[in-house]
Design a protein around this motif. Sequence first.
Motif, short mmCIF file in Angstrom:
data_model
loop_
_atom_site.label_atom_id
_atom_site.label_comp_id
_atom_site.label_asym_id
_atom_site.label_seq_id
_atom_site.Cartn_x
_atom_site.Cartn_y
_atom_site.Cartn_z
N VAL A 40 -4.23 -11.22 -0.18
CA VAL A 40 -4.10 -9.80 -0.53
C VAL A 40 -5.18 -8.96 0.11
O VAL A 40 -4.91 -7.88 0.66
CB VAL A 40 -4.11 -9.63 -2.07
CG1 VAL A 40 -4.12 -8.17 -2.46
CG2 VAL A 40 -2.92 -10.34 -2.69
N ALA A 41 -6.42 -9.43 0.07
CA ALA A 41 -7.53 -8.66 0.65
C ALA A 41 -7.33 -8.46 2.15
O ALA A 41 -7.59 -7.37 2.67
CB ALA A 41 -8.85 -9.37 0.38
N LEU A 42 -6.86 -9.49 2.84
CA LEU A 42 -6.61 -9.39 4.28
C LEU A 42 -5.51 -8.37 4.57
O LEU A 42 -5.64 -7.54 5.47
CB LEU A 42 -6.24 -10.75 4.84
CG LEU A 42 -5.94 -10.83 6.34
CD1 LEU A 42 -7.15 -10.39 7.16
CD2 LEU A 42 -5.52 -12.24 6.72
N HIS A 95 -4.58 -5.84 2.65
CA HIS A 95 -5.07 -4.48 2.34
C HIS A 95 -6.02 -3.97 3.42
O HIS A 95 -5.97 -2.79 3.79
CB HIS A 95 -5.75 -4.47 0.98
CG HIS A 95 -4.78 -4.61 -0.16
ND1 HIS A 95 -5.17 -4.72 -1.46
CD2 HIS A 95 -3.43 -4.65 -0.19
CE1 HIS A 95 -4.12 -4.82 -2.25
NE2 HIS A 95 -3.03 -4.80 -1.48
N GLU A 96 -6.85 -4.86 3.93
CA GLU A 96 -7.76 -4.46 5.01
C GLU A 96 -6.98 -4.08 6.27
O GLU A 96 -7.29 -3.08 6.92
CB GLU A 96 -8.72 -5.62 5.31
CG GLU A 96 -9.79 -5.26 6.31
CD GLU A 96 -10.77 -6.41 6.56
OE1 GLU A 96 -11.53 -6.31 7.53
OE2 GLU A 96 -10.75 -7.40 5.81
#
Length: 68
Positions: free
Chosen positions: A12-14, A16-17
């Motif tokens: 998820v973080a990847l 969103h980034e």
Amino acid sequence: MQTQKITAHIPVALLHEAQATTGKGITETIKIALNQLAHAGAYESLRKMRGKVKFSIDLENLREDRKK
């Protein structure tokens, strides 16, 4: 262009980034990433040729054309 629906497990973080970088939605962000990956080989080939290709172009003539 033909498309294919896929299911992928992406951190998820990847995601969103990447979306923050592109300013686009999930599908468009993934398309951009896949396109860049597909072209990476061509870019690498061009980088390897840096400084090895001689051009017979007169830089001064090009600059004069730009002024007109």
